[in-house]
Design a protein around this motif. Sequence first.
Motif, PDB file in Angstrom:
ATOM      1  N   VAL A  93       0.846  -1.194   0.000  1.00 18.10           N
ATOM      2  CA  VAL A  93       0.000   0.000   0.000  1.00 18.10           C
ATOM      3  C   VAL A  93       0.885   1.249   0.000  1.00 18.10           C
ATOM      4  O   VAL A  93       1.902   1.303   0.686  1.00 18.10           O
ATOM      5  N   PHE A  94       0.493   2.264  -0.776  1.00 19.85           N
ATOM      6  CA  PHE A  94       1.211   3.535  -0.807  1.00 19.85           C
ATOM      7  C   PHE A  94       0.627   4.436   0.281  1.00 19.85           C
ATOM      8  O   PHE A  94      -0.448   5.021   0.111  1.00 19.85           O
ATOM      9  N   ALA A  95       1.343   4.581   1.383  1.00 20.44           N
ATOM     10  CA  ALA A  95       0.807   5.237   2.574  1.00 20.44           C
ATOM     11  C   ALA A  95       0.478   6.702   2.350  1.00 20.44           C
ATOM     12  O   ALA A  95      -0.483   7.225   2.924  1.00 20.44           O
ATOM     13  N   ALA A  96       1.255   7.400   1.518  1.00 25.14           N
ATOM     14  CA  ALA A  96       1.053   8.835   1.329  1.00 25.14           C
ATOM     15  C   ALA A  96      -0.094   9.146   0.375  1.00 25.14           C
ATOM     16  O   ALA A  96      -0.578  10.284   0.332  1.00 25.14           O
ATOM     17  N   LEU A  97      -0.529   8.152  -0.391  1.00 23.70           N
ATOM     18  CA  LEU A  97      -1.626   8.356  -1.326  1.00 23.70           C
ATOM     19  C   LEU A  97      -2.954   8.027  -0.657  1.00 23.70           C
ATOM     20  O   LEU A  97      -3.014   7.232   0.285  1.00 23.70           O
ATOM     21  N   THR A  98      -4.019   8.609  -1.159  1.00 24.65           N
ATOM     22  CA  THR A  98      -5.335   8.312  -0.610  1.00 24.65           C
ATOM     23  C   THR A  98      -5.765   6.894  -0.998  1.00 24.65           C
ATOM     24  O   THR A  98      -5.178   6.274  -1.886  1.00 24.65           O
ATOM     25  N   VAL A  99      -6.792   6.424  -0.333  1.00 23.61           N
ATOM     26  CA  VAL A  99      -7.361   5.126  -0.693  1.00 23.61           C
ATOM     27  C   VAL A  99      -7.775   5.140  -2.167  1.00 23.61           C
ATOM     28  O   VAL A  99      -7.490   4.197  -2.920  1.00 23.61           O
ATOM     29  N   ARG A 100      -8.428   6.212  -2.590  1.00 17.60           N
ATOM     30  CA  ARG A 100      -8.852   6.336  -3.988  1.00 17.60           C
ATOM     31  C   ARG A 100      -7.660   6.263  -4.936  1.00 17.60           C
ATOM     32  O   ARG A 100      -7.698   5.566  -5.967  1.00 17.60           O
ATOM     33  N   GLU A 101      -6.595   6.970  -4.629  1.00 21.65           N
ATOM     34  CA  GLU A 101      -5.418   6.986  -5.495  1.00 21.65           C
ATOM     35  C   GLU A 101      -4.746   5.619  -5.554  1.00 21.65           C
ATOM     36  O   GLU A 101      -4.270   5.194  -6.612  1.00 21.65           O
ATOM     37  N   ASN A 102      -4.729   4.911  -4.428  1.00 19.32           N
ATOM     38  CA  ASN A 102      -4.204   3.550  -4.422  1.00 19.32           C
ATOM     39  C   ASN A 102      -5.002   2.655  -5.359  1.00 19.32           C
ATOM     40  O   ASN A 102      -4.434   1.856  -6.104  1.00 19.32           O
ATOM     41  N   MET A 103      -6.308   2.801  -5.334  1.00 24.33           N
ATOM     42  CA  MET A 103      -7.163   1.986  -6.190  1.00 24.33           C
ATOM     43  C   MET A 103      -6.987   2.358  -7.657  1.00 24.33           C
ATOM     44  O   MET A 103      -6.942   1.485  -8.538  1.00 24.33           O
ATOM     45  N   LEU A 104      -6.870   3.650  -7.946  1.00 23.12           N
ATOM     46  CA  LEU A 104      -6.686   4.094  -9.327  1.00 23.12           C
ATOM     47  C   LEU A 104      -5.398   3.540  -9.927  1.00 23.12           C
ATOM     48  O   LEU A 104      -5.360   3.162 -11.098  1.00 23.12           O
TER      49      LEU A 104
END
Length: 240
Positions: free
Chosen positions: A90-101
């Motif tokens: 998981v990319f901690a600095a990115l939002t949940v939405r951005e991780n999914m995108l």
Amino acid sequence: MAELLRLEGVHTHIGQYHILQGVDLVVPEGELTMLLGRNGAGKTTTLRTIMGMWRASAGELGLAGTDLRPLATPDIARLGVGYVPENMGVFAALTVRENMLLAARDGAMDESRLEWIFSLFPALKKFWGLPAGNLSGGQKQMLSIARAMIEPRRLILIDEPSKGLAPAIVDALIEAMRELKRTATTILMVEQNFRMAQALGDGVAVMDDGRVVHAGRMAELAADPALQARLLGLSLGAHQ
């Protein structure tokens, strides 16, 4: 059932270490196959070798007739293979939405599929706009699995999804995996939680010392304490 993934005599070296020493494994299409074994048996190395993160030094490795050995990891992903690593990725600095995108290959998410994922993991909708680093360990694991589910996959490789999680979170993951199985997605899962393995596994392969030493049906292994003790050094019944 028809096979989707086949490994024959696969060897993997990591530096001076000979980790996989002739792995033979068949993963049937549309089933969830559990990959079990003691720590250090080679389970994670098997997943990483399939994904092209580590190169097989010998043997055959095929997905529905396509030779995976010469392919880079992005090319294997483009064949419809998803990967959920043990460290979640998981990319901690990115939002949940951005991780999914980032996990959506064309940069867009199907709304109906996204709502289905939210029904399995409501916390992701709740924290949609927040940095993934704010999530709990269980929520990060849900996000990691959801990323692999954001598009239909031919095969998903999942490495110890229940590791370190509370029993209630494990139960939620089991229900989510059951829903994913209903879509006929093929899954190869490494797992140390034998309650989860028994609840979800159709087939099972047991590894020891870099080889598969047993392959069969999960229900048969779960019903045979003597076989469990011989292969794993314990009984599944002690881990209910």
